[in-house]
Design a protein around this motif. Structure first.
Motif, PDB file in Angstrom:
ATOM      1  N   PRO A  66       9.903   3.885  19.471  1.00  0.00           N
ATOM      2  CA  PRO A  66       9.810   3.610  18.028  1.00  0.00           C
ATOM      3  C   PRO A  66      10.789   4.405  17.175  1.00  0.00           C
ATOM      4  N   SER A  67      11.022   5.672  17.507  1.00  0.00           N
ATOM      5  CA  SER A  67      11.925   6.498  16.700  1.00  0.00           C
ATOM      6  C   SER A  67      13.371   6.056  16.857  1.00  0.00           C
ATOM      7  N   GLU A  68      13.790   5.824  18.108  1.00  0.00           N
ATOM      8  CA  GLU A  68      15.145   5.357  18.351  1.00  0.00           C
ATOM      9  C   GLU A  68      15.367   3.978  17.730  1.00  0.00           C
ATOM     10  N   ALA A  69      14.342   3.121  17.845  1.00  0.00           N
ATOM     11  CA  ALA A  69      14.449   1.779  17.281  1.00  0.00           C
ATOM     12  C   ALA A  69      14.573   1.839  15.755  1.00  0.00           C
TER      13      ALA A  69
ATOM     14  N   ALA B 211       6.564   1.779   6.185  1.00  0.00           N
ATOM     15  CA  ALA B 211       6.259   0.395   6.548  1.00  0.00           C
ATOM     16  C   ALA B 211       6.577   0.131   8.014  1.00  0.00           C
ATOM     17  N   TRP B 212       7.641   0.739   8.504  1.00  0.00           N
ATOM     18  CA  TRP B 212       8.000   0.606   9.914  1.00  0.00           C
ATOM     19  C   TRP B 212       6.863   1.119  10.806  1.00  0.00           C
ATOM     20  N   ASN B 213       6.366   2.298  10.509  1.00  0.00           N
ATOM     21  CA  ASN B 213       5.298   2.884  11.315  1.00  0.00           C
ATOM     22  C   ASN B 213       4.025   2.047  11.270  1.00  0.00           C
TER      23      ASN B 213
ATOM     24  N   ILE C 218       0.847  -1.205   0.000  1.00  0.00           N
ATOM     25  CA  ILE C 218       0.000   0.000   0.000  1.00  0.00           C
ATOM     26  C   ILE C 218       0.876   1.247   0.000  1.00  0.00           C
ATOM     27  N   ASN C 219       1.926   1.229   0.813  1.00  0.00           N
ATOM     28  CA  ASN C 219       2.848   2.372   0.862  1.00  0.00           C
ATOM     29  C   ASN C 219       3.660   2.490  -0.422  1.00  0.00           C
TER      30      ASN C 219
END
Length: 316
Positions: A246-249, A269-271, A188-189
């Motif tokens: 989530p941002s640091e990861a 996709a990560w988000n 989708i992305n």
């Protein structure tokens, strides 16, 4: 300190060092289902943050040359663990492969039936007489016949075309009217970045039993319970870290392979993957496995009906 005491101390030190080395040398080979992507986030974070080492494991991560082979390589004893899919595991076990489910990576379905959001296919009924692209043959007849059947369309009313791995491009170019197998966190992305708005039909909302999309499988005859429990602990630590940071990861994830991972598609996709990772990888719902196996059996995708208790052992 006398000579005997000194020798005893040296011997004890040697034993301690040896034990530590042995603990660090418990090697596991993990084969992914495809190239590294955000769906593998907990694996990469466990590697990058040293959670595997803390659990006494050295995990070698491999990417398959052929995505259809990882589970087969586990069954053949060539690798210790592989990322696979709950539906595929059920089919493999039914076919006689010596495999077990070790834990869960992504605890919700990711597969979708995708169309372009252009007013031509606003409902599943609109797909009658049209072309649906797939990448790998397997359980698509059971899934699509169930989804389409809810709106009066038979599986025989659509044309199935194997487009290989060109799912998004086949849909965007008009080669097919829909694609089955596009992931809701990826294709989708990918289409959006190329200027195409997609509409998704979710199998679990159209009559298909819910299932775990990504799981870890091991060899039923040779798996080591302690190693898998250590592996699961590291994956759970990594998932907890991802959810909390989530941002640091994300930054640590792309550091694993910045040339290929650090791009806008993977960031989106990560988000979209964050809410789908299994918070308790070792936990299992046996009924969920049995219900999906029954679904495959009822649609004659499998000839024997395996029971979850026989291929889903429990791990602490």
């Amino acid at each position: 300190m006398n000579k005997n005491t000194l020798l005893s101390a040296i011997a004890l030190f040697a034993v301690l060092v040896s034990n530590n080395v042995m603990a660090a040398e418990k090697n596991l080979t993990l084969m992914l289902d495809w190239f590294v992507n955000p769906g593998h986030g907990p694996i990469i974070i466990a590697k990058e943050r040293g959670y595997f080492e803390q659990a006494g494991l050295q995990v070698k991560i491999e990417e398959p040359a052929d995505p259809s082979t990882p589970a087969k390589l586990v069954a053949a004893g060539k690798v210790d663990l592989a990322v696979s899919y709950q539906p595929n595991l059920t089919m493999d076990v039914s076919a006689g492969l010596p495999l077990i489910r070790a834990s869960t990576l992504v605890a919700t379905p990711l597969n979708t039936l995708l169309v372009l959001d252009n007013g031509k296919n606003d409902s599943l009924a609109d797909l009658k007489g049209k072309k649906i692209g797939i990448s790998i043959s397997g359980n698509e007849e059971a899934t699509l016949s169930t989804m389409l059947g809810q709106e009066g369309v038979k599986f025989s009313d659509v044309n199935i075309i194997n487009v290989g791995w060109a799912l998004s491009s086949s849909l965007a170019s008009g080669k097919v009217d829909a694609i089955w197998g596009g992931f809701r966190n990826f294709e989708i992305n990918q289409l959006a970045l190329e200027g195409y708005k997609a509409k998704a039909f979710y199998p679990e909302e159209h009559g298909v039993p819910s299932y775990d999309e990504l799981i870890f499988v091991a060899n039923a005859n040779t798996y080591n319970k302690e190693d898998i429990e250590a592996f699961n602990k590291a994956i759970q630590q990594a998932t907890t870290y991802i959810v909390n940071h989530p941002s640091e990861a994300w930054e640590q994830f792309v550091a694993y392979a910045p040339d290929t991972l650090n791009n806008e598609l993977n960031k989106r996709a990560w988000n979209d993957s964050l809410s789908r990772f299994a918070l308790r990888p070792a936990a299992v719902d046996f009924k969920r496995y049995d219900d999906y196996a029954q679904f495959l059996y009822d649609h004659q995708i499998i000839n024997t009906l395996p029971k979850a208790k026989d291929y889903v052992p429990t791990f602490d």
